[in-house]
Design an enzyme around this catalytic site. Structure first.
Site, PDB file in Angstrom:
ATOM      1  N   ARG A  53      -0.563  -9.069  13.094  1.00  0.00           N
ATOM      2  CA  ARG A  53      -1.369  -8.251  12.243  1.00  0.00           C
ATOM      3  C   ARG A  53      -2.374  -8.703  11.204  1.00  0.00           C
ATOM      4  O   ARG A  53      -3.207  -8.124  10.710  1.00  0.00           O
ATOM      5  CB  ARG A  53      -0.133  -7.125  11.813  1.00  0.00           C
TER       6      ARG A  53
ATOM      7  N   ARG B 215      11.748  -6.291   5.067  1.00  0.00           N
ATOM      8  CA  ARG B 215      11.665  -4.653   4.842  1.00  0.00           C
ATOM      9  C   ARG B 215      12.440  -3.930   5.894  1.00  0.00           C
ATOM     10  O   ARG B 215      12.869  -4.386   7.095  1.00  0.00           O
ATOM     11  CB  ARG B 215      10.094  -4.265   5.143  1.00  0.00           C
TER      12      ARG B 215
ATOM     13  N   ARG C 209      -9.661   1.354   8.303  1.00  0.00           N
ATOM     14  CA  ARG C 209      -9.319  -0.051   8.513  1.00  0.00           C
ATOM     15  C   ARG C 209     -10.304  -0.673   9.343  1.00  0.00           C
ATOM     16  O   ARG C 209     -10.078  -1.967   9.701  1.00  0.00           O
ATOM     17  CB  ARG C 209      -7.961  -0.035   9.398  1.00  0.00           C
TER      18      ARG C 209
ATOM     19  N   LYS D 276       0.745  -1.224   0.112  1.00  0.00           N
ATOM     20  CA  LYS D 276       0.012   0.184  -0.235  1.00  0.00           C
ATOM     21  C   LYS D 276       0.762   1.365   0.040  1.00  0.00           C
ATOM     22  O   LYS D 276       0.752   2.152  -0.792  1.00  0.00           O
ATOM     23  CB  LYS D 276      -1.096  -0.035   1.112  1.00  0.00           C
TER      24      LYS D 276
ATOM     25  N   ARG E  41      11.330  -2.479  11.406  1.00  0.00           N
ATOM     26  CA  ARG E  41      10.249  -1.841  12.084  1.00  0.00           C
ATOM     27  C   ARG E  41      10.114  -2.880  13.512  1.00  0.00           C
ATOM     28  O   ARG E  41      10.019  -3.990  13.059  1.00  0.00           O
ATOM     29  CB  ARG E  41       9.071  -1.525  11.373  1.00  0.00           C
TER      30      ARG E  41
HETATM   31  P1  AP5 Z   1       4.888  -1.770   1.864  1.00  0.00           P
HETATM   32  O1  AP5 Z   1       4.691  -0.621   0.711  1.00  0.00           O
HETATM   33  O2  AP5 Z   1       5.796  -1.144   2.839  1.00  0.00           O
HETATM   34  O3  AP5 Z   1       3.628  -2.341   2.489  1.00  0.00           O
HETATM   35  P2  AP5 Z   1       2.274  -1.777   3.180  1.00  0.00           P
HETATM   36  O4  AP5 Z   1       0.986  -2.375   2.634  1.00  0.00           O
HETATM   37  O5  AP5 Z   1       2.203  -0.608   3.151  1.00  0.00           O
HETATM   38  O6  AP5 Z   1       2.769  -2.412   4.497  1.00  0.00           O
HETATM   39  P3  AP5 Z   1       2.692  -1.811   5.884  1.00  0.00           P
HETATM   40  O7  AP5 Z   1       3.034  -2.748   6.749  1.00  0.00           O
HETATM   41  O8  AP5 Z   1       3.348  -0.354   6.118  1.00  0.00           O
HETATM   42  O9  AP5 Z   1       1.161  -1.732   6.125  1.00  0.00           O
HETATM   43  P4  AP5 Z   1       0.311  -1.795   7.348  1.00  0.00           P
HETATM   44  O10 AP5 Z   1      -0.979  -1.411   7.019  1.00  0.00           O
HETATM   45  O11 AP5 Z   1       0.479  -3.168   8.407  1.00  0.00           O
HETATM   46  O12 AP5 Z   1       1.174  -0.731   8.468  1.00  0.00           O
HETATM   47  P5  AP5 Z   1       1.121   0.888   8.555  1.00  0.00           P
HETATM   48  O13 AP5 Z   1       2.239   1.531   8.690  1.00  0.00           O
HETATM   49  O14 AP5 Z   1      -0.118   1.248   7.662  1.00  0.00           O
HETATM   50  O15 AP5 Z   1       5.694  -2.897   1.157  1.00  0.00           O
HETATM   51  C1  AP5 Z   1       6.246  -3.850   2.093  1.00  0.00           C
HETATM   52  C2  AP5 Z   1       7.524  -4.568   1.442  1.00  0.00           C
HETATM   53  O16 AP5 Z   1       7.440  -5.113   0.245  1.00  0.00           O
HETATM   54  C3  AP5 Z   1       8.456  -3.307   1.361  1.00  0.00           C
HETATM   55  O17 AP5 Z   1       9.704  -3.822   1.591  1.00  0.00           O
HETATM   56  C4  AP5 Z   1       8.492  -3.189  -0.144  1.00  0.00           C
HETATM   57  O18 AP5 Z   1       9.647  -2.815  -0.799  1.00  0.00           O
HETATM   58  C5  AP5 Z   1       7.986  -4.537  -0.675  1.00  0.00           C
HETATM   59  N1  AP5 Z   1       7.230  -4.390  -1.942  1.00  0.00           N
HETATM   60  C6  AP5 Z   1       6.069  -3.616  -1.976  1.00  0.00           C
HETATM   61  N2  AP5 Z   1       5.367  -4.087  -3.171  1.00  0.00           N
HETATM   62  C7  AP5 Z   1       6.128  -4.884  -3.867  1.00  0.00           C
HETATM   63  C8  AP5 Z   1       6.090  -5.658  -4.912  1.00  0.00           C
HETATM   64  N3  AP5 Z   1       4.893  -5.239  -5.982  1.00  0.00           N
HETATM   65  N4  AP5 Z   1       7.010  -6.593  -5.347  1.00  0.00           N
HETATM   66  C9  AP5 Z   1       8.021  -6.744  -4.471  1.00  0.00           C
HETATM   67  N5  AP5 Z   1       8.300  -6.389  -3.417  1.00  0.00           N
HETATM   68  C10 AP5 Z   1       7.268  -5.096  -2.974  1.00  0.00           C
HETATM   69  O19 AP5 Z   1       0.272   0.816  10.148  1.00  0.00           O
HETATM   70  C11 AP5 Z   1       1.097   0.329  11.119  1.00  0.00           C
HETATM   71  C12 AP5 Z   1       0.148   0.407  12.319  1.00  0.00           C
HETATM   72  O20 AP5 Z   1      -0.129   1.560  12.743  1.00  0.00           O
HETATM   73  C13 AP5 Z   1      -0.855  -0.555  12.551  1.00  0.00           C
HETATM   74  O21 AP5 Z   1      -0.677  -1.894  12.813  1.00  0.00           O
HETATM   75  C14 AP5 Z   1      -1.950   0.049  13.503  1.00  0.00           C
HETATM   76  O22 AP5 Z   1      -1.425  -0.587  14.738  1.00  0.00           O
HETATM   77  C15 AP5 Z   1      -1.806   1.519  13.295  1.00  0.00           C
HETATM   78  N6  AP5 Z   1      -2.360   2.025  12.403  1.00  0.00           N
HETATM   79  C16 AP5 Z   1      -2.367   2.611  11.281  1.00  0.00           C
HETATM   80  N7  AP5 Z   1      -3.327   2.887  10.571  1.00  0.00           N
HETATM   81  C17 AP5 Z   1      -4.387   2.765  11.500  1.00  0.00           C
HETATM   82  C18 AP5 Z   1      -5.950   3.004  11.325  1.00  0.00           C
HETATM   83  N8  AP5 Z   1      -6.326   3.338  10.271  1.00  0.00           N
HETATM   84  N9  AP5 Z   1      -6.653   2.545  12.443  1.00  0.00           N
HETATM   85  C19 AP5 Z   1      -5.920   2.103  13.674  1.00  0.00           C
HETATM   86  N10 AP5 Z   1      -4.802   1.688  13.771  1.00  0.00           N
HETATM   87  C20 AP5 Z   1      -3.994   2.011  12.555  1.00  0.00           C
END
Ligand code: AP5
Length: 202
Positions: A164, A122, A88, A13, A153
C-alpha cells in the site's frame, strides 16, 4: 467547506476526518469505508473491489469516481463534506474538479515507521467499523461503542501495508504537487498525538 484529507495509509485520515466532521457538522466520506460496506453487503461493486483491496492495490478509477459522484449528490453534502481517501490518483482529482469545488486539502505527514506501527496495531470493530490501536486497548477485544468484536483488517498485514505504501508513492503522492500548485494544500505533521494534531488541523 469542502475538504480533502490526503496522506499515506495509516497516517490518521479516518481518525481526523471523523473528528473534524463532528466539529464542523459535515459528513466524513471515506471511500475505503464505502468499499468495505459494498464487500460486506456482497454487492457486484464489492465483489469487483475485494481482490484489489485485499492486495493493497487501488480499485479502478471509474468505479470509485462513480461512487463518489453519487454520494456527493446526497442532501447532507449541501453544506460541505470531508473526503477521506479520495482522490487517490490524478484522474480522480481531475474528475472531482468537474463535480464540485474544493476549499482546502489537508496533507497529513508521518514517517513510514510510525505508519507501520499504527497499521499493524490497528483493530477495527467488525460490526460498526470503529477504529482502535492496541496500545490504547489494554487487552480489550470488544468495541466500546457497540460491543462488537475487534478484528484486524485483511490489508493491515505487514506485507500488504508495504505494498500500500508503494502504491501510495507511485499513484497518490503526485497529488501533493497537484494541490500545492493550485494553492489548496496545507501540510500537517501527524505525529504529536490525536488531540494535538486535531488542534493544528482546526
Ligand atoms: P486511521 O485514522 O485509521 O488512518 P487512515 O489514514 O485512515 O488509514 P487507512 O488505512 O484507513 O487509510 P488507507 O488510505 O490506506 O485505507 P482506506 O480505508 O482509505 O489511523 C490508523 C491507526 O493509527 C489507528 O489505529 C488510529 O487509532 C491510529 N492513529 C491515528 N492517528 C494517530 C495519532 N495522531 N497518534 C497516534 N495514533 C494515531 O482504503 C482501503 C483500500 O480501499 C485501499 O487500499 C484501496 O484498495 C481502496 N480505495 C479506497 N479509496 C480508494 C480510491 N479513492 N481509489 C481507489 N481505491 C481506493
Amino acid at each position: 467547506m469542502n475538504i480533502i484529507f490526503l496522506g499515506p495509509p495509516g497516517v490518521g485520515k479516518g481518525t481526523h476526518a471523523k473528528l473534524l466532521g463532528e466539529t464542523l457538522g459535515i459528513p466524513q466520506i471515506s471511500t475505503g469505508d464505502m468499499l468495505r460496506a459494498h464487500i460486506k453487503g456482497q454487492t457486484a461493486l464489492g465483489k469487483a473491489a475485494k481482490h484489489h483491496i485485499d492486495a493493497g492495490e487501488l480499485v479502478p478509477d471509474e468505479v470509485v469516481i462513480g461512487m463518489v459522484r453519487e454520494r456527493l449528490a446526497e442532501a447532507d453534502c449541501e453544506n460541505g463534506f470531508i473526503l477521506d481517501g479520495f482522490p487517490r490518483t490524478i484522474p480522480q482529482a481531475e474528475a472531482l474538479g468537474t463535480i464540485t469545488q474544493i476549499d482546502a486539502v489537508i496533507n497529513l505527514v508521518a514517517g513510514n515507521e510510525v505508519i507501520l506501527s499504527r497499521l499493524t496495531g490497528r483493530r477495527v470493530c467488525k460490526d460498526c467499523g470503529a477504529t482502535y490501536h492496541i496500545s490504547r486497548l489494554h487487552g480489550k477485544t470488544t468495541c466500546e461503542a457497540c460491543t462488537g468484536p475487534l478484528i484486524q483488517r485483511v490489508d493491515d498485514q505487514e506485507h500488504t501495508i508495504l505494498n500500500r505504501l508503494k502504491v501510495y508513492e507511485a499513484q497518490t503522492a503526485p497529488l501533493i504537487a497537484y494541490y500545492r500548485g493550485i494553492g489548496l494544500l496545507h501540510d500537517i505533521s501527524a505525529v504529536d498525538g490525536i488531540e494535538a494534531d486535531h488542534q493544528q488541523i482546526k
